[in-house]
Design an enzyme around this catalytic site. Structure first.
Site, short mmCIF file in Angstrom:
data_model
loop_
_atom_site.label_atom_id
_atom_site.label_comp_id
_atom_site.label_asym_id
_atom_site.label_seq_id
_atom_site.Cartn_x
_atom_site.Cartn_y
_atom_site.Cartn_z
N ASP A 125 6.28 4.41 -8.88
CA ASP A 125 6.46 3.00 -9.19
C ASP A 125 7.25 2.86 -10.47
O ASP A 125 7.16 3.70 -11.37
CB ASP A 125 5.12 2.30 -9.33
CG ASP A 125 5.29 0.79 -9.42
OD1 ASP A 125 6.06 0.24 -8.63
OD2 ASP A 125 4.67 0.17 -10.30
N TYR B 287 -6.32 7.59 -11.66
CA TYR B 287 -6.89 7.16 -10.38
C TYR B 287 -8.04 8.01 -9.89
O TYR B 287 -8.56 7.77 -8.80
CB TYR B 287 -5.80 7.15 -9.31
CG TYR B 287 -4.83 6.01 -9.40
CD1 TYR B 287 -5.10 4.80 -8.79
CD2 TYR B 287 -3.62 6.15 -10.07
CE1 TYR B 287 -4.20 3.75 -8.84
CE2 TYR B 287 -2.71 5.11 -10.14
CZ TYR B 287 -3.00 3.92 -9.52
OH TYR B 287 -2.11 2.88 -9.57
N TYR C 193 7.94 -0.07 -17.46
CA TYR C 193 7.38 1.27 -17.31
C TYR C 193 8.02 1.98 -16.13
O TYR C 193 8.61 1.36 -15.24
CB TYR C 193 5.86 1.20 -17.11
CG TYR C 193 5.47 0.50 -15.84
CD1 TYR C 193 5.32 1.19 -14.64
CD2 TYR C 193 5.24 -0.87 -15.84
CE1 TYR C 193 4.99 0.54 -13.47
CE2 TYR C 193 4.91 -1.54 -14.68
CZ TYR C 193 4.77 -0.84 -13.49
OH TYR C 193 4.44 -1.50 -12.34
N PHE D 87 3.94 8.34 -17.45
CA PHE D 87 4.60 7.04 -17.59
C PHE D 87 5.47 7.02 -18.84
O PHE D 87 5.08 7.55 -19.88
CB PHE D 87 3.58 5.91 -17.74
CG PHE D 87 2.70 5.68 -16.55
CD1 PHE D 87 3.08 4.83 -15.53
CD2 PHE D 87 1.46 6.31 -16.47
CE1 PHE D 87 2.26 4.61 -14.44
CE2 PHE D 87 0.63 6.09 -15.39
CZ PHE D 87 1.03 5.24 -14.37
#
Length: 273
Positions: free
Chosen positions: A149, A192, A138, A209
């Site tokens: 990330d 989140y 990912y 993502f």
């Protein structure tokens, strides 16, 4: 004594690099970075940073404080929540045009939860269930394109149980087949939330993502949820660890909270001039 704190970008604060000559000095500089990370929820301006530095300096040097911490310390959490909520609302408002554009892209599907799902490559294998463990690659970005990330960049796929991640991941992965790739956009409500995962993911942030489903490990035990900097996905991690949050988050310390010392720890006396 100099420490570096996180400031609101509007403040335009800057500081000159200092010469870190040995490991002890580098560690002390890291203390400043850690304090700055804890303070990031306040989004300090330059003038506010000066006030914080004054309080820190007075305490470290044993100067008589200008107010009583017992009276004003309990107000810190409330200020952190107020500022964090205001920033989260700003992030959500800023993301509205991005979300509107994403749902209009060819092949995009918006589900009742708010997830925007677009298949990039159709797989030809099975689809996972919410109880399966999956192996994925990912790449995660904020709405401005900042990468927070990426297992792709680390060149290391991640494995995790779908029952343990946030709603947008649990929902999206069940739409995929092994070998498939998809792009998903997750509003903060199914990511989140208002708390975010500072400093890399602000509260209220919409996340995007690109995911490749490599393998389904049916019947395999879910990898243990690890802390910061360790896989499998379980919250915002430092370099080298994935950042897909568990359902409900990692339950980090409340905004503005600095962890207490370990049991048995006796704080050193204040430094005197």
């Amino acid at each position: 004594v100099g420490f570096i704190f996180s400031c609101d970008s509007k403040g335009g604060s800057s500081s000159k690099p200092i010469d870190l000559k040995n490991d002890e000095q580098k560690t002390l500089y890291a203390v400043g970075l850690m304090l700055g990370q804890n303070l990031s929820v306040f989004h300090l301006t330059d003038s506010e940073l000066d006030i914080v530095k004054k309080g820190l300096t007075d305490h470290v040097l044993g100067v008589k404080p200008q107010l009583q911490l017992t009276e004003w310390g309990p107000k810190i959490g409330g200020l952190a929540r107020t500022r964090g909520q205001a920033r989260a609302e700003g992030e959500k408002n800023k993301a509205k045009p991005y979300l509107e554009k994403a749902e209009k892209e060819p092949g995009a599907e918006k589900t009742p939860s708010g997830l925007i799902y677009r298949s990039l490559t159709t797989g030809n294998g099975d689809s996972p269930t919410a109880n399966d463990v999956v192996k994925v690659h990912y790449h995660g970005t904020l709405t401005d394109g900042t990468v927070f990330d990426s297992s792709v960049d680390r060149k290391q796929p991640a494995e995790f149980g779908l029952h343990g991640v946030i709603q947008c991941w649990t929902e999206a992965l069940q739409k995929m087949k092994v070998g498939g790739k998809a792009r998903i956009v997750c509003p903060s409500a199914i990511a989140y939330g208002d708390q975010g995962r500072p400093p890399s993911i602000p509260g209220g942030a919409t996340l995007t993502f690109e995911i490749e489903l490599l393998e389904i490990k049916k019947g395999a035990p879910a990898p243990p949820m690890m802390g910061m900097g360790h896989g499998p996905p379980g919250g915002m991690h430092g370099p080298g660890g994935p950042a897909i949050p568990p359902r409900g988050g990692l339950h980090p310390s409340p905004p503005g909270h600095i962890p207490p010392p370990p049991p048995g720890h006796t704080p050193p006396p204040a430094h005197k001039k």
